[in-house]
Design a protein around this motif. Structure first.
Motif, PDB file in Angstrom:
ATOM      1  N   UNK A 170       0.832  -1.228   0.069  1.00  0.00           N
ATOM      2  CA  UNK A 170       0.025  -0.083  -0.042  1.00  0.00           C
ATOM      3  C   UNK A 170       0.981   1.281   0.040  1.00  0.00           C
ATOM      4  N   UNK A 171       0.615   1.847  -1.012  1.00  0.00           N
ATOM      5  CA  UNK A 171       1.481   3.213  -0.944  1.00  0.00           C
ATOM      6  C   UNK A 171       0.936   4.411  -0.489  1.00  0.00           C
ATOM      7  N   UNK A 172       1.108   4.750   0.849  1.00  0.00           N
ATOM      8  CA  UNK A 172       0.501   5.555   1.536  1.00  0.00           C
ATOM      9  C   UNK A 172       0.841   7.112   1.022  1.00  0.00           C
ATOM     10  N   UNK A 173       2.157   7.342   0.551  1.00  0.00           N
ATOM     11  CA  UNK A 173       2.461   8.451   0.064  1.00  0.00           C
ATOM     12  C   UNK A 173       1.921   8.856  -1.113  1.00  0.00           C
ATOM     13  N   UNK A 174       1.420   7.813  -2.014  1.00  0.00           N
ATOM     14  CA  UNK A 174       0.614   8.234  -3.347  1.00  0.00           C
ATOM     15  C   UNK A 174      -0.799   8.739  -2.985  1.00  0.00           C
ATOM     16  N   UNK A 216     -10.380   4.340   0.381  1.00  0.00           N
ATOM     17  CA  UNK A 216     -11.067   3.476   0.635  1.00  0.00           C
ATOM     18  C   UNK A 216     -12.262   3.287  -0.041  1.00  0.00           C
ATOM     19  N   UNK A 217     -13.143   4.410  -0.041  1.00  0.00           N
ATOM     20  CA  UNK A 217     -14.123   4.584  -1.112  1.00  0.00           C
ATOM     21  C   UNK A 217     -14.108   4.313  -2.706  1.00  0.00           C
ATOM     22  N   UNK A 259      -6.413  10.722   7.402  1.00  0.00           N
ATOM     23  CA  UNK A 259      -7.660  10.001   7.498  1.00  0.00           C
ATOM     24  C   UNK A 259      -8.695  10.419   6.517  1.00  0.00           C
ATOM     25  N   UNK A 260      -8.931  11.582   6.109  1.00  0.00           N
ATOM     26  CA  UNK A 260      -9.875  11.897   4.969  1.00  0.00           C
ATOM     27  C   UNK A 260      -9.268  11.160   3.759  1.00  0.00           C
ATOM     28  N   UNK A 261      -7.954  11.307   3.515  1.00  0.00           N
ATOM     29  CA  UNK A 261      -7.461  10.833   2.282  1.00  0.00           C
ATOM     30  C   UNK A 261      -7.642   9.489   2.011  1.00  0.00           C
TER      31      UNK A 261
END
Length: 225
Positions: free
Chosen positions: A58-62, A128-129, A121-123
């Motif tokens: 999972x690329x959190x930075x992206x 997720x959506x 969290x919003x990102x």
């Protein structure tokens, strides 16, 4: 503040940066600035490098970049490492220590990591959506293709079975016709055999009677010259 940090270092919860500086000794505020990032915590690497299951990491930075999360002065992950580093403390003492560090360092405020965490969290929620929507779209597309496969299978199998039924009907008709023709030919042959046998019998009888005349009345007279 210095005494609290010394206490934390003796407890093995923090590590102060004691490397010499080329300039004048840092002020207390600068000291506390160097302390927060040097807290020792297990697995201090960010979650961006952690793989998610057997698939791609999972690329959190992206995700954060696509979510419009701006770089933070004090990232939320840094505060998480700080909390992990103080995990040996009870919650009240840990909260007091973090507030003391915040108050002693003017370069960051507790609102910075909290705002960063909220943005992330919003990102993550938006991502997720999007993942769920992508999955739903894929499911719908797959179902459409599966329905097409099932329809094609039903059509092709139906046509093949229809052809098989027609071929079986042709086979049945051919077997019936062949049986009828065979019976006809056999009947005609048997009738011919019977007719031939009767005629041969009659010929034998007539020939025998004619031969009997010669025996009764002698040889037939010869022709006169």
């Amino acid at each position: 503040m210095k005494g609290m940090l010394d206490f934390l270092e003796k407890a093995g919860l923090v590590r102060q940066d004691t490397s010499p500086e080329p300039t004048a000794p840092p002020s207390p505020a600068t000291d506390s600035t160097a302390l927060a990032p040097d807290l020792v915590a297990p697995n201090a690497s960010t979650a961006a490098s952690a793989p998610t299951g057997a698939g791609m990491p999972l690329n959190l930075d992206a995700i954060y970049a696509n979510g419009g999360v701006a770089p933070a002065v004090y990232p939320a992950e840094r505060l998480l490492r700080l909390v992990d580093g103080l995990s040996a403390m009870d919650e009240a003492t840990r909260l007091m220590a973090i507030k003391a560090m915040d108050a002693a360092d003017e370069s960051w405020s507790i609102e910075d990591p909290l705002a960063d965490a909220a943005a992330k969290v919003n990102a993550l929620a938006a991502h997720s959506q999007q993942l769920q929507q992508n999955l739903q779209a894929l499911q719908a597309e797959s179902q459409t293709r599966l329905n097409a496969v099932a329809a094609r299978q039903e059509q092709v199998v139906g046509d093949i079975r229809k052809q098989i039924a027609e071929l079986e009907s042709l086979v049945s008709r051919e077997l019936t016709r062949a049986a009828q023709e065979t019976a006809t030919q056999e009947a005609q042959l048997n009738a011919a055999k019977d007719q031939t046998a009767r005629e041969l019998g009659e010929i034998a009888q007539v020939s025998q009677r004619l031969q009997g005349l010669a025996l009764q009345f002698g040889a037939p007279p010869t022709s006169k010259e």
